[in-house]
Design an enzyme around this catalytic site. Structure first.
Site, PDB file in Angstrom:
ATOM      1  CD  GLU A 294      43.102  42.745  45.375  1.00 42.91           C
ATOM      2  OE1 GLU A 294      44.156  43.402  45.234  1.00 42.91           O
ATOM      3  OE2 GLU A 294      42.406  42.817  46.399  1.00 42.91           O
TER       4      GLU A 294
ATOM      5  CB  CYS B 207      50.069  43.191  39.910  1.00 37.72           C
ATOM      6  SG  CYS B 207      50.008  42.225  41.428  1.00 37.72           S
TER       7      CYS B 207
END
Length: 468
Positions: free
Chosen positions: A212, A246
């Site tokens: 991720e 993110c």
């Protein structure tokens, strides 16, 4: 914890798993325990996150970490029985009367490496999926946020047996050893640069990995869309955790004609969100001095290459760790801030005049974790979806798509591989195991050698009717 201790811990978990893989009832019990442990230690976790950043809003940690985590646990508990059910499929006609089905089985002992920007959520959310799928797990929170890492370690290790779930902490060397362990699956959240190292470390063991990662997530604003609403939603997502997210918008694409209006709306919305930013307890700090200096270097590089930097808060005042929000115009791809994930309250503006050139620009860049598009026209929206690729897409907002439990969350290409959240997280930590159950008398028995003339004709006939 050194390499030998890590290996002994992993061996202990694998041995315990082989003796008694957790059934659904056990998984539900332990998910409930995790929920209770997080709730009981909520204030400790919030305080630890605050200390790691030097200042982070209690409400941000509640809204962006504790609440989503508890909601995810609740979602898993409601659905785990249906996720774990055996699923029958239609069998091949020439293998009748056999039956065929698949079932999801836990992989074994998995490794989870969290990320400092949302330490609580990004360490424990994958754990929810791992528990739901029936695995044992070892967690390694990020050493960059040591206060929250230690609280997570204490609350996990004092409530779960180490042969089932255990948390280890340590520096980058421990992280390196951790990623090289022969886990049955390794889950990592972090930067693209470190993700490459994680994958390389896992390769000798053929450990499957979920990465991720981040990347440069763009927001495209069509000229017909409200600049005011777009500015509000982009800046809300951008300034959560001072841009250290993110899926925060990394840059905005809009026509040149919208520059003045967008700047005006952004300035107004920032003042509304943070009317006294220097004394605010709701505007986060940059995690540490190294990251602060990196952001300053990005700005200096851009300025030196012709960028126009707009301060959204007019003040000469400085507070340790506090970086005020900024827009950057006249950017070019040669600037470092257009090559690196920014991870701070700096928002570059790329001027492109239509959707076609915007799509081309996005496609000429590494695939982003998120893509945001502001437009109400269905034809243009469908065009964007057809001709671009990203981890996820959100139309007319930012960030919140990751809270949809029934949607997968994950990157593609440089922004990662694999998915989690909800059923997709359950699948990530499971083996989808195929099972065929043959009967005592089966059609296939008549096709064993030797291949007589009758069998040859039968095989030829089967081939003719199966041809598309």
């Amino acid at each position: 914890m050194n390499k030998t201790e890590l290996r002994n811990l992993l061996d202990k978990q694998k041995s315990a798993f082989k003796k008694s893989p957790p059934d659904v009832k056990t998984r539900l019990k332990n998910l409930k325990k995790l929920s209770d442990v997080v709730e009981e230690n909520k204030e400790r976790l919030i305080d630890a996150v605050y200390k790691d950043f030097g200042l982070r809003s209690r409400e941000e940690t509640l809204f962006l970490e504790i609440f989503p985590l508890q909601d995810e646990i609740s979602h898993a508990m409601k659905n785990i029985r249906s996720w774990a059910k055996r699923r029958y499929v239609q069998g091949a006609w020439f293998l009748l009367p056999s039956s065929a089905y698949y079932q999801f089985q836990p992989l074994g002992s998995v490794g989870i490496m969290g990320a400092w920007n949302y330490q609580v959520l990004l360490s424990l959310s994958p754990l929810v999926d791992a528990i739901a799928a029936g695995n044992h797990a070892i967690i390694k929170p990020s050493e960059i946020a040591p206060e929250s890492a230690e609280v997570i370690k204490e609350i996990i290790n004092s409530n779960f047996p180490e042969e089932y779930i255990h948390c280890v902490t340590g520096d980058a060397e421990v992280a390196k050893e951790f990623s090289a362990m022969p886990f049955d699956h390794l889950f990592f959240t972090g930067s693209t640069r470190i993700g490459k190292l994680i994958m390389a470390a896992a390769a000798p063991n053929l450990t499957p990995v979920t990465l991720e990662l981040g990347g440069k997530s763009p927001a495209i604003i069509h000229e017909s869309y409200s600049s005011k609403l777009a500015a509000k939603r982009i800046m809300a997502g951008k300034l959560f955790n001072c841009g250290q997210t993110c899926v925060a918008t990394d840059y905005v694409i809009l026509p040149t004609s919208l520059n003045t209006e967008f700047e005006k709306e952004v300035k107004e919305i920032v003042k509304k969100f943070y009317p006294d930013i220097f004394n605010s307890e709701q505007y986060s700090r940059i995690i540490n001095q190294d990251h602060y200096k990196r952001l300053e270097a990005l700005l200096e590089d851009a300025k030196g290459k012709g960028a126009k930097i707009i301060e959204l808060i007019n003040s000469e005042k400085q507070v340790a760790g506090l970086m005020t929000p900024k827009l950057v115009f006249n950017v070019s791809d040669e600037m470092d801030l257009m090559q690196e994930e920014i991870f701070g309250p700096i928002l570059p503006i790329v001027n492109l005049e239509n959707l076609d050139t915007s799509i081309e620009y996005v496609n000429n860049s590494p695939k982003p974790l998120a893509l945001y598009y502001f437009d109400d026209n269905k034809k243009r929206i469908n065009k964007l979806l057809k001709y671009t690729m990203s981890g996820g897409v959100l139309i007319n907002d930012t960030v919140y798509h990751l809270a949809q439990h029934n949607l997968p969350f994950g990157g593609v290409g440089a922004s990662g591989m694999g998915h989690y959240h909800g059923f997709d997280g359950f699948k990530t930590f499971s083996k989808k195991r195929a099972v065929m159950h043959q009967k005592r008398i089966a059609a296939s028995d008549f096709l064993h050698p030797p291949f007589t003339e009758l069998k040859k004709r039968l095989i030829k006939f089967m081939g003719s009717i199966t041809k598309a």
